[in-house]
Design a protein around this motif. Structure first.
Motif, PDB file in Angstrom:
ATOM      1  N   ARG A 130       0.915  -1.163  -0.425  1.00 54.02           N
ATOM      2  CA  ARG A 130      -0.456   0.211  -0.204  1.00 54.02           C
ATOM      3  C   ARG A 130       0.705   1.501  -0.130  1.00 54.02           C
ATOM      4  O   ARG A 130       0.641   2.412  -0.830  1.00 54.02           O
ATOM      5  N   GLN A 131       2.091   1.181   1.259  1.00 56.52           N
ATOM      6  CA  GLN A 131       2.529   2.620   1.515  1.00 56.52           C
ATOM      7  C   GLN A 131       3.641   2.439  -0.300  1.00 56.52           C
ATOM      8  O   GLN A 131       3.995   3.898  -0.979  1.00 56.52           O
ATOM      9  N   ALA A 132       3.877   1.529  -0.689  1.00 50.31           N
ATOM     10  CA  ALA A 132       4.662   1.607  -2.629  1.00 50.31           C
ATOM     11  C   ALA A 132       3.996   1.991  -3.279  1.00 50.31           C
ATOM     12  O   ALA A 132       4.180   3.160  -4.113  1.00 50.31           O
ATOM     13  N   LEU A 133       2.487   1.647  -3.287  1.00 52.71           N
ATOM     14  CA  LEU A 133       1.489   2.108  -4.464  1.00 52.71           C
ATOM     15  C   LEU A 133       1.253   3.488  -4.623  1.00 52.71           C
ATOM     16  O   LEU A 133       1.169   4.755  -5.030  1.00 52.71           O
ATOM     17  N   ARG A 134       1.547   4.170  -2.964  1.00 54.29           N
ATOM     18  CA  ARG A 134       1.472   5.880  -2.958  1.00 54.29           C
ATOM     19  C   ARG A 134       2.487   6.287  -3.235  1.00 54.29           C
ATOM     20  O   ARG A 134       2.048   7.123  -3.456  1.00 54.29           O
ATOM     21  N   ASP A 135       3.729   5.601  -3.027  1.00 53.42           N
ATOM     22  CA  ASP A 135       4.903   6.502  -3.329  1.00 53.42           C
ATOM     23  C   ASP A 135       4.259   6.604  -4.754  1.00 53.42           C
ATOM     24  O   ASP A 135       5.309   7.879  -5.625  1.00 53.42           O
ATOM     25  N   GLU A 136       4.435   5.311  -5.309  1.00 57.24           N
ATOM     26  CA  GLU A 136       4.403   5.051  -7.190  1.00 57.24           C
ATOM     27  C   GLU A 136       3.846   6.523  -7.624  1.00 57.24           C
ATOM     28  O   GLU A 136       3.841   6.847  -8.543  1.00 57.24           O
ATOM     29  N   ALA A 137       1.880   6.886  -6.936  1.00 55.22           N
ATOM     30  CA  ALA A 137       0.993   7.342  -7.559  1.00 55.22           C
ATOM     31  C   ALA A 137       1.593   8.781  -7.476  1.00 55.22           C
ATOM     32  O   ALA A 137       1.721   9.329  -8.209  1.00 55.22           O
ATOM     33  N   LEU A 157       2.388   5.411 -20.012  1.00 58.42           N
ATOM     34  CA  LEU A 157       1.615   4.810 -18.951  1.00 58.42           C
ATOM     35  C   LEU A 157       2.244   3.028 -19.199  1.00 58.42           C
ATOM     36  O   LEU A 157       2.821   2.384 -18.465  1.00 58.42           O
ATOM     37  N   LEU A 158       2.244   2.657 -20.396  1.00 58.01           N
ATOM     38  CA  LEU A 158       2.526   1.626 -20.414  1.00 58.01           C
ATOM     39  C   LEU A 158       3.949   1.401 -20.344  1.00 58.01           C
ATOM     40  O   LEU A 158       3.881  -0.401 -19.400  1.00 58.01           O
ATOM     41  N   PRO A 159       5.061   1.810 -20.597  1.00 53.73           N
ATOM     42  CA  PRO A 159       6.475   1.667 -20.134  1.00 53.73           C
ATOM     43  C   PRO A 159       6.096   1.515 -18.669  1.00 53.73           C
ATOM     44  O   PRO A 159       7.067   0.882 -18.357  1.00 53.73           O
ATOM     45  N   ILE A 160       6.071   2.310 -18.355  1.00 58.10           N
ATOM     46  CA  ILE A 160       6.023   2.685 -16.239  1.00 58.10           C
ATOM     47  C   ILE A 160       6.296   1.506 -15.957  1.00 58.10           C
ATOM     48  O   ILE A 160       5.740   1.484 -14.844  1.00 58.10           O
ATOM     49  N   GLY A 161       3.827   0.848 -15.800  1.00 57.88           N
ATOM     50  CA  GLY A 161       3.534   0.364 -14.929  1.00 57.88           C
ATOM     51  C   GLY A 161       4.704  -1.192 -15.591  1.00 57.88           C
ATOM     52  O   GLY A 161       4.627  -1.632 -14.592  1.00 57.88           O
ATOM     53  N   GLU A 162       5.077  -1.664 -16.396  1.00 57.70           N
ATOM     54  CA  GLU A 162       5.768  -2.476 -16.839  1.00 57.70           C
ATOM     55  C   GLU A 162       6.803  -2.983 -16.165  1.00 57.70           C
ATOM     56  O   GLU A 162       7.246  -3.763 -15.996  1.00 57.70           O
ATOM     57  N   ILE A 208       7.447  -0.886 -13.777  1.00 59.35           N
ATOM     58  CA  ILE A 208       7.052  -0.939 -11.976  1.00 59.35           C
ATOM     59  C   ILE A 208       6.289  -2.498 -11.570  1.00 59.35           C
ATOM     60  O   ILE A 208       5.513  -2.631 -10.359  1.00 59.35           O
ATOM     61  N   GLY A 209       5.541  -3.476 -12.668  1.00 56.26           N
ATOM     62  CA  GLY A 209       5.048  -4.295 -12.798  1.00 56.26           C
ATOM     63  C   GLY A 209       3.764  -3.995 -11.760  1.00 56.26           C
ATOM     64  O   GLY A 209       3.520  -4.442 -10.659  1.00 56.26           O
ATOM     65  N   CYS A 210       3.179  -3.117 -12.333  1.00 52.27           N
ATOM     66  CA  CYS A 210       1.694  -2.184 -11.775  1.00 52.27           C
ATOM     67  C   CYS A 210       0.668  -1.987 -13.085  1.00 52.27           C
ATOM     68  O   CYS A 210       1.548  -1.103 -13.883  1.00 52.27           O
ATOM     69  N   ARG A 211      -0.537  -2.775 -13.013  1.00 54.85           N
ATOM     70  CA  ARG A 211      -1.459  -1.581 -13.929  1.00 54.85           C
ATOM     71  C   ARG A 211      -1.427   0.064 -13.215  1.00 54.85           C
ATOM     72  O   ARG A 211      -1.769   0.160 -12.436  1.00 54.85           O
ATOM     73  N   ILE A 212      -1.805   0.601 -14.340  1.00 52.08           N
ATOM     74  CA  ILE A 212      -1.955   1.826 -14.155  1.00 52.08           C
ATOM     75  C   ILE A 212      -2.973   2.597 -15.221  1.00 52.08           C
ATOM     76  O   ILE A 212      -3.066   2.434 -16.762  1.00 52.08           O
ATOM     77  N   THR A 213      -4.089   3.417 -14.545  1.00 49.93           N
ATOM     78  CA  THR A 213      -5.051   3.869 -15.035  1.00 49.93           C
ATOM     79  C   THR A 213      -5.632   5.247 -14.418  1.00 49.93           C
ATOM     80  O   THR A 213      -5.424   5.654 -13.739  1.00 49.93           O
ATOM     81  N   ALA A 214      -5.543   5.935 -15.684  1.00 49.71           N
ATOM     82  CA  ALA A 214      -6.042   7.650 -15.467  1.00 49.71           C
ATOM     83  C   ALA A 214      -7.192   7.418 -15.989  1.00 49.71           C
ATOM     84  O   ALA A 214      -7.982   6.674 -16.554  1.00 49.71           O
ATOM     85  N   ILE A 215      -8.049   8.079 -15.162  1.00 46.68           N
ATOM     86  CA  ILE A 215      -9.909   8.242 -15.047  1.00 46.68           C
ATOM     87  C   ILE A 215     -10.343   9.599 -15.347  1.00 46.68           C
ATOM     88  O   ILE A 215      -9.350  10.191 -13.959  1.00 46.68           O
ATOM     89  N   ALA A 216     -11.254  10.575 -15.761  1.00 43.28           N
ATOM     90  CA  ALA A 216     -11.681  11.429 -15.855  1.00 43.28           C
ATOM     91  C   ALA A 216     -12.843  11.686 -14.693  1.00 43.28           C
ATOM     92  O   ALA A 216     -12.717  10.776 -14.144  1.00 43.28           O
ATOM     93  N   GLU A 217     -12.763  12.851 -14.065  1.00 42.92           N
ATOM     94  CA  GLU A 217     -13.580  12.713 -13.304  1.00 42.92           C
ATOM     95  C   GLU A 217     -14.709  12.411 -13.726  1.00 42.92           C
ATOM     96  O   GLU A 217     -15.645  11.954 -12.698  1.00 42.92           O
ATOM     97  N   ASP A 218     -15.390  12.804 -14.646  1.00 41.08           N
ATOM     98  CA  ASP A 218     -16.851  11.676 -14.839  1.00 41.08           C
ATOM     99  C   ASP A 218     -16.305  10.775 -14.284  1.00 41.08           C
ATOM    100  O   ASP A 218     -17.703   9.871 -14.658  1.00 41.08           O
TER     101      ASP A 218
END
Length: 162
Positions: free
Chosen positions: A45-52, A75-80, A82-92
C-alpha cells in the motif's frame, strides 16, 4: 517398568498431548501467515502511494482526456517497469488511459469504490476483483488536480497474488 513407552499412563496421555501440540503449532503457523500477509499488504500500500504520488507529479500536465493517446504511450512502459496496472480516469469516470486494456471498451469507473473514496478524501484504496483482468487486485486511486485543466484520478493496481 514405570515411565516406559508401554505404560498405560503414557498411552492414555500421549494422543491428547500430541493433538494439543499439533493444534498449537497450527495456530502459531496461521497467526504467523496472517501477520506476514498484513505486513506485505501494508508495505505494498505504501509503495503504491509513493509510486502514484510520483507519477501524479511527473504526469500532471498529461493527465487529461484530450491527451489520452500520448498519456497511454507514456503509462505503458512505466506500468511494465514497476509491475503495476495504471489507469487514468476523468472526473466523470471515463477511462482516459489504461496499461492493460483498451479504455474505449472499459465501463465508466465513477462508482468504483476506490474512485468514490478518492473523490471524498483525495485517496482511495480497495482490495477487490477486477472486471477487466479477472483477478483480485489491490487498488489505490489518487485525485489529481492539474494546474491547467480539469482534475482526474490516477489509479494503480497490483494483483494480490504477488
Amino acid at each position: 517398568m514405570t515411565g516406559s513407552l508401554h505404560s498405560p499412563l503414557f498411552r492414555l496421555l500421549f494422543l491428547p498431548y500430541l493433538v494439543l501440540l499439533c493444534a498449537g503449532a497450527g495456530l502459531v503457523g496461521l497467526m504467523g501467515a496472517s501477520r506476514v500477509q498484513t505486513a506485505y499488504l501494508d508495505a505494498r500500500r505504501q509503495a503504491l502511494r509513493d509510486e502514484a504520488a510520483l507519477l501524479a507529479l511527473l504526469l500532471a500536465p498529461e493527465l487529461r482526456a484530450d491527451r489520452a493517446a500520448e498519456l497511454g504511450r507514456k503509462l505503458l512502459p512505466i506500468g511494465e517497469r514497476i509491475g503495476c496496472r495504471i489507469t487514468a480516469i476523468a472526473e466523470d469516470g471515463t477511462v482516459i488511459a489504461d496499461t492493460m486494456a483498451d479504455p474505449a471498451r472499459m465501463d465508466n469507473h465513477a462508482t468504483r469504490p476506490e474512485i468514490v473514496e478518492a473523490r471524498e478524501r483525495g485517496e482511495g484504496m480497495q482490495v477487490r476483483g477486477s472486471d477487466t483482468v479477472h483477478e483480485t487486485m489491490l487498488y489505490l486511486a489518487l485525485r489529481v488536480r492539474p494546474p491547467d485543466g480539469p482534475g482526474c484520478y490516477l489509479r494503480m493496481a497490483v494483483p494480490i497474488s504477488q
